[in-house]
Design a protein around this motif. Sequence first.
Motif, PDB file in Angstrom:
ATOM      1  N   ALA A  56       0.903  -1.116  -0.017  1.00 19.01           N
ATOM      2  CA  ALA A  56      -0.091  -0.124   0.104  1.00 19.01           C
ATOM      3  C   ALA A  56       0.869   1.120   0.199  1.00 19.01           C
ATOM      4  O   ALA A  56       0.615   2.226  -0.657  1.00 19.01           O
ATOM      5  CB  ALA A  56      -1.092  -0.070   1.077  1.00 19.01           C
ATOM      6  N   TYR A  57       2.052   1.201   1.006  1.00 22.97           N
ATOM      7  CA  TYR A  57       2.923   2.500   0.590  1.00 22.97           C
ATOM      8  C   TYR A  57       3.241   2.609  -0.576  1.00 22.97           C
ATOM      9  O   TYR A  57       3.673   3.776  -1.052  1.00 22.97           O
ATOM     10  CB  TYR A  57       3.959   2.082   1.720  1.00 22.97           C
ATOM     11  N   GLN A  58       3.905   1.499  -1.341  1.00 27.38           N
ATOM     12  CA  GLN A  58       4.401   1.611  -2.548  1.00 27.38           C
ATOM     13  C   GLN A  58       3.459   2.388  -3.776  1.00 27.38           C
ATOM     14  O   GLN A  58       3.934   3.156  -4.344  1.00 27.38           O
ATOM     15  CB  GLN A  58       5.014   0.193  -3.103  1.00 27.38           C
ATOM     16  N   VAL A  59       2.324   1.767  -3.344  1.00 25.42           N
ATOM     17  CA  VAL A  59       1.217   2.046  -4.620  1.00 25.42           C
ATOM     18  C   VAL A  59       0.784   3.966  -4.348  1.00 25.42           C
ATOM     19  O   VAL A  59       0.879   4.367  -5.156  1.00 25.42           O
ATOM     20  CB  VAL A  59       0.031   1.258  -4.201  1.00 25.42           C
ATOM     21  N   ALA A  60       0.645   3.989  -3.099  1.00 28.90           N
ATOM     22  CA  ALA A  60       0.248   5.244  -2.686  1.00 28.90           C
ATOM     23  C   ALA A  60       1.509   6.434  -2.990  1.00 28.90           C
ATOM     24  O   ALA A  60       1.378   7.227  -3.401  1.00 28.90           O
ATOM     25  CB  ALA A  60       0.127   5.638  -1.160  1.00 28.90           C
TER      26      ALA A  60
END
Length: 674
Positions: free
Chosen positions: A542-546
Amino acid sequence: MGFLRSVARATSGPLSGIATPEKWVEEWFSGGSANSAGIRVDQDTALTYSPFFAGVRVLSEDLAGLPLHLYERLPTRGKRRADAHPLYGLLHDQPNPMMTSVQLRETLQGHALTWGNGVAQLVTNPRTGMIEEIWPLRPDRLRIYVRRTGPGAFRRVYQYRDEVNGIRATLLDDEVLHIAGLGFDGVRGYSIVEHAANSIGLGLATEHYGAKFFSNGGAPGGALSHPSNLSPEARRRMADDWENIHRGIDRAHRVAILEEGVTWTQVGIPNDNAQFLETRRMQVTEIARWLRIPSHKINDLERATFSNIEQQQLDYIQSALNIWLVRWEQAILTQLLLPEERRQFYAEHLVDNLLRGDTLTRYQAYAVGRQWGWLSANDVRDRENLNPVDGGDAYLVPLNMVPAGRSAVPAIESAAGRTARILRGRGSALRASLGEQYGPLIEDSVNEVLALEVKRVKALVRQHLEPESGRSAARGLSGFLTGLGALYADDGPVMERLTALWVPLFTTFAADVAVNAAEDVGHEDDVDLSVWARAYALAHAAYQVASSFGQLRNAAEKADTPEAIVADVLGRLAKWQDEKADKVARWQANQLPNAAARETWIAAGVKQVQWVAQGSQHCPYCTKLDGAIRAIRDPFVAKGDEIDGDEDGEKLTAKRNTFHPPVHAGCLCQVVPV
């Protein structure tokens, strides 16, 4: 065969003469290859003897049945199949429009075994010189000799005559593929048929004798005796009458009526007394000896047992078959490849199928290869003709193994770090080794997702931002951001693909770390980190996508014109392709082992952990933390804390609670249990 009409050099006269007669002329007057059994033996009649035919067939079919690949040597080490090379398809699939690779190779191998030489013509493209077809030549129409071409220079010459099709041609050594067996001059191979004429003739003679024996009703010959003298006509009539009544299997065992004092006396030797069956068995062994193959390969199982048949098969591959494989591979190297290609390309047969053991033996061998790291799960599945699985390309090694020349304990420079090295150095070294193993897998997963991102984002750029889209600047930007939001949504394709890759990969990674970390503190119970690893993978995905969505949105919103938006977005994608996968892999290869080890130690009851600076060089912030000890549930650096650097006013402000390394990009530090 019409393909020889393309040969440019044709002979001007017949190949055979009084001084140099052809082999068939010699055999016509001599009765074939001389042998003591009195049976004419040549290459055709020899193949009617079943043990010899079986031996030729076994060697020819086994060799032709092996996959033959052309390989290219890689610059550093290793190889790959050179399927783009023009020769690859000719050798592996179809050498000419009428034959498969198997048919060509078993034909040439059969010629080499019976005649001593297997020769094929190379048909080349007259413009490029590339080999386009390979055609076998009949050995009974071929004559091979050496021609002197200059001082100390010689070439092989192949004269071919096909009277049926009116072909008389002379080929040079660069126009043929020549497979020769053992020979006396290094040019031509010995004909096994000619040298084994006595053995083959004896075998044919015993077959002929057996056939005659059974045609006589299965009984030996004998003599009829009459008490009086008979005229020649009477003797002939008596013999003819006896033959008509008793000769042949259909007339066997008829009752004989002897008149006028006639008696029957057996004069033939029964088959058991002549050791007929033993002679036939011995000839099978003799033919196997000539062909250098184990007797069981031609169905003589008298000396084969379940305990030695596998060793006999290995002996067959290593002795009888291997030399022919080498002859083929070297002939291809020296006769089909150009001199400048020979250092880069080479041909090789795959003999794995002939060495294939039973299921249990194969699985035991796979287990050894998997455990010691030279086979991956997909390597094993490929050998078992199964499709690959996701995550199956990882190579695993035991945790107590490190590369040769590397200390099992990493370099630790400070006094506090030196103390931690003494206590827990081995465990940290093994966790670092795990990071090195899983780093490339993480990098591959990021590259796979990045390829999806680049493809989708470029499609959105073409659809909304390029002039051809026909949209206004405002509407184009709005549409682009809307599409971007859908691409990077929590349930969007990027998040879906990244979690599908990371959840199983990180779960396996964490499980390996848990085993090592538990051993590090002597904890004997299993620690299951699967739930934790899933949550870790989802959070970091989720961090990478955001982060990706935020970077692209900022690039689009800050630009003034559509052209600038396109340039900034594409520039950001290019930068990702250059740097992102490596950065993420290096970060996760250090962070996950530290995080998973900490979770394992919590489960094992460890109370404190210590920060250890690693590597030959580390930043001032890591140096400040080196040797620090904290309660295992407390952060080393709390969110908002500042860490002083070496220079005045140089500070690093923590953006989150830091329970373990890394604290910055490129950090190689670790935590160890106290």
